[in-house]
Design a protein around this motif. Structure first.
Motif, PDB file in Angstrom:
ATOM      1  N   SER A   1       0.835  -1.202   0.000  1.00 26.14           N
ATOM      2  CA  SER A   1       0.000   0.000   0.000  1.00 26.14           C
ATOM      3  C   SER A   1       0.868   1.249   0.000  1.00 26.14           C
ATOM      4  N   ALA A   2       1.929   1.215   0.818  1.00 18.46           N
ATOM      5  CA  ALA A   2       2.832   2.359   0.894  1.00 18.46           C
ATOM      6  C   ALA A   2       3.514   2.587  -0.448  1.00 18.46           C
ATOM      7  N   LEU A   3       3.874   1.494  -1.140  1.00 20.09           N
ATOM      8  CA  LEU A   3       4.489   1.617  -2.456  1.00 20.09           C
ATOM      9  C   LEU A   3       3.510   2.215  -3.456  1.00 20.09           C
ATOM     10  N   MET A   4       2.263   1.700  -3.443  1.00 15.10           N
ATOM     11  CA  MET A   4       1.258   2.165  -4.403  1.00 15.10           C
ATOM     12  C   MET A   4       0.967   3.655  -4.246  1.00 15.10           C
ATOM     13  N   GLU A   5       0.987   4.101  -3.001  1.00 15.23           N
ATOM     14  CA  GLU A   5       0.690   5.512  -2.731  1.00 15.23           C
ATOM     15  C   GLU A   5       1.795   6.432  -3.231  1.00 15.23           C
ATOM     16  N   LEU A   6       2.990   5.866  -3.498  1.00 13.56           N
ATOM     17  CA  LEU A   6       4.116   6.692  -3.937  1.00 13.56           C
ATOM     18  C   LEU A   6       4.013   7.088  -5.403  1.00 13.56           C
ATOM     19  N   GLN A   7       3.221   6.342  -6.177  1.00 11.08           N
ATOM     20  CA  GLN A   7       3.118   6.647  -7.608  1.00 11.08           C
ATOM     21  C   GLN A   7       1.986   7.644  -7.853  1.00 11.08           C
ATOM     22  N   PRO A   8       2.312   8.803  -8.473  1.00  9.02           N
ATOM     23  CA  PRO A   8       1.276   9.818  -8.739  1.00  9.02           C
ATOM     24  C   PRO A   8       0.204   9.288  -9.679  1.00  9.02           C
ATOM     25  N   GLU A   9      -0.981   9.878  -9.599  1.00 11.80           N
ATOM     26  CA  GLU A   9      -2.078   9.480 -10.480  1.00 11.80           C
ATOM     27  C   GLU A   9      -2.167  10.375 -11.717  1.00 11.80           C
ATOM     28  N   GLU A  10      -1.513  11.556 -11.631  1.00 13.20           N
ATOM     29  CA  GLU A  10      -1.570  12.517 -12.746  1.00 13.20           C
ATOM     30  C   GLU A  10      -0.167  12.971 -13.143  1.00 13.20           C
ATOM     31  N   ALA A  11      -0.050  13.403 -14.385  1.00 17.48           N
ATOM     32  CA  ALA A  11       1.220  13.923 -14.904  1.00 17.48           C
ATOM     33  C   ALA A  11       0.957  15.185 -15.708  1.00 17.48           C
ATOM     34  N   LEU A  12       1.979  16.044 -15.806  1.00 12.06           N
ATOM     35  CA  LEU A  12       1.859  17.300 -16.563  1.00 12.06           C
ATOM     36  C   LEU A  12       2.506  17.089 -17.931  1.00 12.06           C
ATOM     37  N   VAL A  13       1.668  16.834 -18.948  1.00 14.85           N
ATOM     38  CA  VAL A  13       2.163  16.565 -20.299  1.00 14.85           C
ATOM     39  C   VAL A  13       2.391  17.874 -21.043  1.00 14.85           C
ATOM     40  N   VAL A  14       3.553  17.979 -21.735  1.00 13.80           N
ATOM     41  CA  VAL A  14       3.882  19.192 -22.495  1.00 13.80           C
ATOM     42  C   VAL A  14       3.817  18.856 -23.985  1.00 13.80           C
ATOM     43  N   THR A  15       2.906  19.544 -24.708  1.00 15.17           N
ATOM     44  CA  THR A  15       2.760  19.352 -26.149  1.00 15.17           C
ATOM     45  C   THR A  15       2.829  20.710 -26.839  1.00 15.17           C
ATOM     46  N   ASN A  16       3.893  20.891 -27.661  1.00 15.69           N
ATOM     47  CA  ASN A  16       4.103  22.179 -28.359  1.00 15.69           C
ATOM     48  C   ASN A  16       4.075  23.359 -27.389  1.00 15.69           C
ATOM     49  N   GLY A  17       4.671  23.171 -26.227  1.00 15.27           N
ATOM     50  CA  GLY A  17       4.763  24.245 -25.244  1.00 15.27           C
ATOM     51  C   GLY A  17       3.527  24.406 -24.374  1.00 15.27           C
ATOM     52  N   ILE A  18       2.491  23.629 -24.657  1.00 16.61           N
ATOM     53  CA  ILE A  18       1.243  23.730 -23.878  1.00 16.61           C
ATOM     54  C   ILE A  18       1.213  22.603 -22.836  1.00 16.61           C
ATOM     55  N   GLU A  19       0.969  22.984 -21.582  1.00 15.07           N
ATOM     56  CA  GLU A  19       0.944  22.012 -20.483  1.00 15.07           C
ATOM     57  C   GLU A  19      -0.491  21.539 -20.238  1.00 15.07           C
ATOM     58  N   LYS A  20      -0.650  20.237 -20.023  1.00 17.69           N
ATOM     59  CA  LYS A  20      -1.972  19.664 -19.788  1.00 17.69           C
ATOM     60  C   LYS A  20      -1.869  18.534 -18.756  1.00 17.69           C
ATOM     61  N   ILE A  21      -2.729  18.586 -17.743  1.00 17.62           N
ATOM     62  CA  ILE A  21      -2.746  17.525 -16.725  1.00 17.62           C
ATOM     63  C   ILE A  21      -3.424  16.285 -17.304  1.00 17.62           C
ATOM     64  N   THR A  22      -2.719  15.145 -17.225  1.00 20.16           N
ATOM     65  CA  THR A  22      -3.205  13.893 -17.816  1.00 20.16           C
ATOM     66  C   THR A  22      -3.071  12.762 -16.813  1.00 20.16           C
ATOM     67  N   ALA A  23      -4.025  11.843 -16.825  1.00 24.23           N
ATOM     68  CA  ALA A  23      -3.932  10.670 -15.948  1.00 24.23           C
ATOM     69  C   ALA A  23      -2.717   9.831 -16.350  1.00 24.23           C
ATOM     70  N   VAL A  24      -1.990   9.327 -15.361  1.00 20.37           N
ATOM     71  CA  VAL A  24      -0.791   8.528 -15.630  1.00 20.37           C
ATOM     72  C   VAL A  24      -1.133   7.324 -16.501  1.00 20.37           C
ATOM     73  N   SER A  25      -2.309   6.734 -16.297  1.00 21.44           N
ATOM     74  CA  SER A  25      -2.725   5.561 -17.081  1.00 21.44           C
ATOM     75  C   SER A  25      -2.895   5.885 -18.564  1.00 21.44           C
ATOM     76  N   ASP A  26      -3.065   7.182 -18.895  1.00 19.00           N
ATOM     77  CA  ASP A  26      -3.249   7.588 -20.291  1.00 19.00           C
ATOM     78  C   ASP A  26      -1.947   7.990 -20.974  1.00 19.00           C
ATOM     79  N   LEU A  27      -0.817   7.993 -20.231  1.00 20.97           N
ATOM     80  CA  LEU A  27       0.455   8.373 -20.832  1.00 20.97           C
ATOM     81  C   LEU A  27       0.877   7.350 -21.876  1.00 20.97           C
ATOM     82  N   LYS A  28       1.495   7.864 -22.958  1.00 17.71           N
ATOM     83  CA  LYS A  28       1.975   6.982 -24.027  1.00 17.71           C
ATOM     84  C   LYS A  28       3.488   7.126 -24.158  1.00 17.71           C
ATOM     85  N   ILE A  29       4.123   6.076 -24.662  1.00 14.52           N
ATOM     86  CA  ILE A  29       5.573   6.122 -24.899  1.00 14.52           C
ATOM     87  C   ILE A  29       5.863   7.250 -25.887  1.00 14.52           C
ATOM     88  N   GLY A  30       6.830   8.111 -25.545  1.00 19.56           N
ATOM     89  CA  GLY A  30       7.177   9.257 -26.391  1.00 19.56           C
ATOM     90  C   GLY A  30       6.615  10.569 -25.890  1.00 19.56           C
TER      91      GLY A  30
END
Length: 640
Positions: free
Chosen positions: A130-159
């Motif tokens: 449980s302690a390990l699972m809590e260490l991984q964030p649920e959201e990430a700040l994706v940068v596309t063409n200089g624009i920042e957008k909050i995205t769920a970690v599960s939706d992140l893609k390679i690249g």
């Protein structure tokens, strides 16, 4: 209406939260409440309020015994076999039938307490996940063409490119493409000292970015991160039982049947054979039912095994199951891969020799300037060494040509230079350079790179995959434990001999291909019995699978991590000795528990048959021994 629903949600959420907090402690609370009810019942009984006391004892039976009774009945129905929990139910009911309400209730109380302790062990172990699972964030700040957008970690893609600010946890595995920082990798490696990270270096999910904003390119899907693999490894380890645990569980079913059969015989045989009264016969049969139950024996292994697995996970040593944890303490020999395991896995410059009368600094600077245009690992090592030692900018070249398989040739200020193998600069001249210094360096297991200016060899640079700083100490510690050490490598005899001498291993086997490693492991198993293999590469996977215990270095390939039985999350060989020490301590505690629990059961059975012990002492002796073996196993949670 919506406002009213919100108010209801606000009212119920804290209550639900409180219930969630109480739930893990429910068994302990029930046991304590049972104890309070027993105390009230005993006081009422002493004041001749028999009916009232029986009511309180009944409540104590139900509240204290509900969890274990439910577990016992469900397991009996599912497996169609009686178990220890059912023995305890029969013993408590039998005590009540013969009028020993207090003793029956105390039996339930202590059994409930031992159950609460087992649950505590499980919860403590699951808390690591449980302690390990809590260490991984649920959201990430994706940068596309200089624009920042909050995205769920599960939706992140390679690249994808993500921005990780100071103080934030890295959401997924990736490579830094912009920025410099220090990263706290304690969640992955167990090491508290922050690691400096720059461009092109890897970062892992769950680690903490300490002091600089970094842009990270995602290199793995969120489900494939190293962090997720750690969680999966710990989960599988907790569900996989050791051979001792499996034996005890199999033994338990047969033992319960034997005990019930003996109790049934004891209900009438002593009356006819030993002239006991019917009351005494039934009473002794009930005591036998209590004291012969193998509760302490059953609890001898599981709490100790779970505690050891949790302890290892906390210190960066992941066991994939109790079987591997148990086997580790019985090792007689360990085979090591060389590259990346005993050594750093990267060549480093060890010596630089130049012709008499020439400046070493100048020759090294020119050599590094030419090698900076090559991508070969040896060239990279020379460039890194020169930059660190000279603290000077590299020179500009007039022309450069890469001669594949041999080296590089270049032109600087109208001088022609060749950097590479002996055959590239002239074999005879290379062998004769500085009275054959190249041959001496090669015999030491080093790779030699020559520098030739126009028609004269002016210098040599020697490189070597150097032994890790901690390797010697780790091998010494293992040898003190009586463990035989062997190095398996694909290198030549001379290189293998030099590395083996430097790392203090007992034996080495050179020119060893992946399939040869498997054959050598089989031979070692024939010689020593229990053998471990330590490796980090894809080529080590077959050998890791062949060994009794496969140990992978955490920075190794994914295949090695999947194949191994034990994973060292930080590439530190001394942790093998720590893992063995933890295994030995667990095996020692298990042995103590088994011997102690069997001794107590035998003593109680004999004293009961000789009519030396009464039910209250039988209850305390039996259930007390169960609590003691669980507490003894829990010591491993705090072991270093």
């Amino acid at each position: 209406m919506e406002a009213e629903m919100n108010r209801v949600a606000e009212v119920h959420t804290p209550k639900e939260s409180r219930l969630e907090k109480i739930k893990p402690h429910a068994e302990l609370i029930a046991a304590i409440l049972s104890g309070v009810l027993i105390l009230i019942g005993w006081i009422l009984e002493k004041n001749d309020l028999t009916t009232a006391s029986i009511v309180f004892f009944l409540f104590a039976f139900v509240i204290g015994g509900f969890a274990k009774a439910k577990e016992g009945i469900e397991d009996t129905i599912e497996n169609k076999e009686l178990n220890v929990e059912m023995l305890m139910i029969f013993a408590a009911i039998g005590s009540a039938i013969i009028g020993y309400w207090t003793e029956g209730a105390i039996l339930i109380f202590i059994f409930a307490m031992s159950g609460a302790l087992e649950t505590y062990t499980m919860n403590k172990s699951h808390k690591e996940i449980s302690a390990l699972m809590e260490l991984q964030p649920e959201e990430a700040l994706v940068v596309t063409n200089g624009i920042e957008k909050i995205t769920a970690v599960s939706d992140l893609k390679i690249g994808d490119l993500i921005l990780v600010k100071p103080g934030e946890r890295v959401p997924s595995d990736g490579r830094i493409v912009k920025g410099q920082t220090h990263v706290d990798e304690a969640a992955i490696t167990g090491e508290s000292i922050p690691v400096s990270k720059g461009i092109d270096e890897d970062v892992f999910a769950g680690t903490v970015n300490l002091n600089g904003s970094i842009t990270v390119e995602i290199t793995k899907a969120s489900t494939e991160t190293l962090f997720q693999k750690i969680i999966q490894l710990v989960q599988s380890a907790q569900s996989e039982k050791s051979p001792s645990q499996l034996f005890i569980e199999k033994f338990e079913g047969t033992y319960v049947k034997v005990v019930l059969a003996v109790v049934a015989l004891m209900m009438f045989l002593p009356h006819f054979l030993l002239d006991w009264t019917w009351t005494e016969t039934f009473y002794r049969a009930m005591i036998l039912l209590v004291v012969a139950s193998p509760c302490a024996l059953v609890a001898s292994i599981m709490p100790a095994s779970l505690s050891a697995i949790s302890n290892g996970a906390r210190h960066g040593i992941l066991f994939k199951g109790g079987v591997h944890l148990e086997n580790l303490g019985h090792l007689k020999a360990i085979a090591f891969d060389k590259t990346g395991t005993l050594t750093k896995g990267k060549p480093e410059v060890t010596d630089v020799f130049v012709l008499e009368g020439l400046e070493k600094v100048e020759i090294l600077l020119i050599t590094a300037s030419i090698e900076s245009h090559s991508t070969h690992p040896l060239a990279n090592a020379i460039v890194l060494y020169a930059k660190k030692e000279l603290q000077k900018p590299l020179m500009t070249l007039d022309s450069i040509e890469d001669v594949s398989g041999y080296g590089v040739q270049a032109s600087i200020k109208q001088d022609n230079w060749k950097i590479g193998k002996a055959n590239f600069v002239g074999k005879a001249e290379a062998d004769a350079f500085l009275n054959g210094v190249a041959t001496k360096l090669s015999n030491e297991g080093k790779t030699v790179v020559f520098a030739k200016k126009n028609d004269v060899i002016v210098g040599v640079v020697a490189l070597k995959d150097v032994v890790r700083d901690e390797t010697k100490e780790a091998i010494k510690t293992l040898r003190k434990k009586g463990i035989y050490t062997v190095m398996l490598t694909g290198d030549s005899q001379s290189t293998a001999s030099a590395i083996a001498a430097e790392s203090y291993v007992d034996e080495f086997i050179a020119e060893c291909l992946p399939e040869n490693k498997v054959d050598e492991l089989k031979k070692l198993k024939e010689r020593f019995g229990q053998v471990a293999m330590v490796g980090d590469g894809i080529n080590d996977a077959p050998a890791l699978a062949t060994a009794n215990v496969g140990i992978a270095m955490g920075e190794g390939s994914g295949v090695a991590l999947e194949t191994a039985d034990v994973v060292l999350m930080k590439n530190e060989l001394p942790r093998i000795a720590e893992a063995i020490k933890l295994s030995e301590k667990m095996n020692r505690i298990v042995k103590q528990n088994v011997i102690f629990s069997i001794s107590v059961i035998m003593l109680l059975i004999i004293t009961n048959f000789l009519q030396f012990i009464d039910l209250p002492f039988g209850v305390i002796g039996h259930e007390g021994s169960t609590i003691l073996v669980i507490l003894n196993g829990l010591r491993l949670l705090k072991s270093n």
